[in-house]
Design an enzyme around this catalytic site. Sequence first.
Site, short mmCIF file in Angstrom:
data_model
loop_
_atom_site.label_atom_id
_atom_site.label_comp_id
_atom_site.label_asym_id
_atom_site.label_seq_id
_atom_site.Cartn_x
_atom_site.Cartn_y
_atom_site.Cartn_z
N LYS A 73 -45.39 12.08 7.54
CA LYS A 73 -44.79 13.30 6.95
C LYS A 73 -43.70 12.98 5.92
CE LYS A 73 -45.96 16.29 10.84
NZ LYS A 73 -45.54 17.31 11.80
N ASP A 109 -44.23 23.51 9.98
CA ASP A 109 -43.95 23.35 11.41
C ASP A 109 -42.90 24.35 11.90
OD1 ASP A 109 -45.72 21.24 11.97
OD2 ASP A 109 -44.30 19.75 11.25
P1 NAP Z 1 -41.36 11.77 17.85
O1 NAP Z 1 -40.80 11.96 16.47
O2 NAP Z 1 -42.00 10.48 18.20
O3 NAP Z 1 -40.15 12.06 18.90
C1 NAP Z 1 -40.36 11.87 20.27
C2 NAP Z 1 -39.14 12.39 21.05
O4 NAP Z 1 -39.44 12.28 22.45
C3 NAP Z 1 -37.88 11.57 20.81
O5 NAP Z 1 -36.75 12.43 20.86
C4 NAP Z 1 -37.88 10.60 22.00
O6 NAP Z 1 -36.61 10.16 22.39
C5 NAP Z 1 -38.43 11.51 23.08
N1 NAP Z 1 -39.00 10.73 24.19
C6 NAP Z 1 -40.15 10.02 24.16
N2 NAP Z 1 -40.34 9.41 25.35
C7 NAP Z 1 -39.27 9.74 26.14
C8 NAP Z 1 -38.88 9.40 27.47
N3 NAP Z 1 -39.65 8.62 28.25
N4 NAP Z 1 -37.73 9.94 27.94
C9 NAP Z 1 -36.96 10.74 27.17
N5 NAP Z 1 -37.27 11.07 25.89
C10 NAP Z 1 -38.41 10.57 25.39
O7 NAP Z 1 -42.45 12.89 18.17
P2 NAP Z 1 -42.52 14.39 17.61
O8 NAP Z 1 -43.41 14.46 16.44
O9 NAP Z 1 -41.15 14.91 17.48
O10 NAP Z 1 -43.32 15.11 18.82
C11 NAP Z 1 -42.70 15.36 20.05
C12 NAP Z 1 -43.59 16.23 20.92
O11 NAP Z 1 -43.79 17.49 20.28
C13 NAP Z 1 -44.99 15.65 21.15
O12 NAP Z 1 -45.36 15.96 22.47
C14 NAP Z 1 -45.87 16.42 20.18
O13 NAP Z 1 -47.21 16.56 20.64
C15 NAP Z 1 -45.18 17.78 20.18
N6 NAP Z 1 -45.40 18.51 18.94
C16 NAP Z 1 -46.01 19.71 19.04
C17 NAP Z 1 -46.24 20.45 17.91
C18 NAP Z 1 -46.91 21.78 18.03
O14 NAP Z 1 -47.39 22.31 17.02
N7 NAP Z 1 -46.96 22.36 19.22
C19 NAP Z 1 -45.85 19.98 16.65
C20 NAP Z 1 -45.22 18.73 16.58
C21 NAP Z 1 -45.01 18.00 17.75
P3 NAP Z 1 -36.01 8.77 21.80
O15 NAP Z 1 -35.42 9.14 20.46
O16 NAP Z 1 -34.99 8.37 22.78
O17 NAP Z 1 -37.15 7.80 21.68
#
Ligand code: NAP
Length: 285
Positions: A73, A109
């Site tokens: 992105k 988003d």
């Molecule tokens: P990302 O940029 O990789 O961020 C992941 C986040 O999750 C970070 O804050 C990370 O914390 C945290 N995390 C991961 N593993 C963890 C653990 N074991 N314990 C605590 N925190 C943890 O991913 P993203 O794009 O933001 O996506 C995050 C979620 O949102 C995903 O499940 C994705 O499928 C969902 N999502 C949904 C939509 C929708 O349209 N519904 C759109 C976008 C994303 P750290 O910084 O500490 O690693």
Amino acid sequence: MTTDAKTALLRAGIIGWPVGHSRSPVIHSYWIARYGIDGAYDRYGVPPDQIEAFLGRFSDHGLIGCNVTLPHKQAAFAACDDVDEVGRTLEAVNTLWLDEGRLHGANTDAYGFLANLDQAAKGWDKNPGAAVVLGAGGAARAIVWALFSRGFDPVHIVNRTVEKAESLAAFFGTGTRAHAWDALPGLLQTANIVVNSTSLGMAGNPPLEIDLAPLPETSLVADAVYVPLETSILKAARARDLVAVDGLGMLLHQAVPSFAKWFGKVPEVTDELRAHVVADLSKDG
Ligand code: NAP
């Protein structure tokens, strides 16, 4: 990948790495059939070391536009000739289209997050107050902006890696505060909305285990995760009779402006579309 610039077929798709898990083709293909459009929407896996070249020669691929998912992105934002206001603010875009040879980008988003709550929890933003966002990744960035745009203040960002929460709070400035996970019980006491934007709770990841007891009884709980649909935090919220909104609606709604831009038709997010995507998700068990 399939490229055929000469065909009359309007071709769009999603680029990412990996991209096999994306449900965007299910959504857009449904609308293409529903509105009788001579179009196609496919997945295109583009490895990180090829993204710059892919975007630099966008017009070679026979696509009228595409969605962009992880981890591209920011690269897509950097490659655009023009970007909408939200994309410029977030420095990330998830929708691209060509117009007279120029590459345009937008971030839908935040729109998807808001449109989902507007549909699923009418009036949810009538009395905005404090918000708690769990996570500090790409989804959190869009959600924090979205909450600000509806007047929520302060927006507390709580993240496992507190430095990332601090960096996101610094990105937005006044009104955001960064916290470590152990601050949650105190923050929940005054939160009007709690949003999970971590990947905790997503299939294959550990569950998100937090105690929602301190939340006021008027609070709303939303999850960005949509596999599974009913995550543990949503179950806990429903057990307390709080309004709980799953992440699938955000995914469906963020697709609306993209489809409209490429195919010239504003599509509807209906119960039938939702059921169609839920059926596809259930194939994963
Ligand atoms: P990302 O940029 O990789 O961020 C992941 C986040 O999750 C970070 O804050 C990370 O914390 C945290 N995390 C991961 N593993 C963890 C653990 N074991 N314990 C605590 N925190 C943890 O991913 P993203 O794009 O933001 O996506 C995050 C979620 O949102 C995903 O499940 C994705 O499928 C969902 N999502 C949904 C939509 C929708 O349209 N519904 C759109 C976008 C994303 P750290 O910084 O500490 O690693």
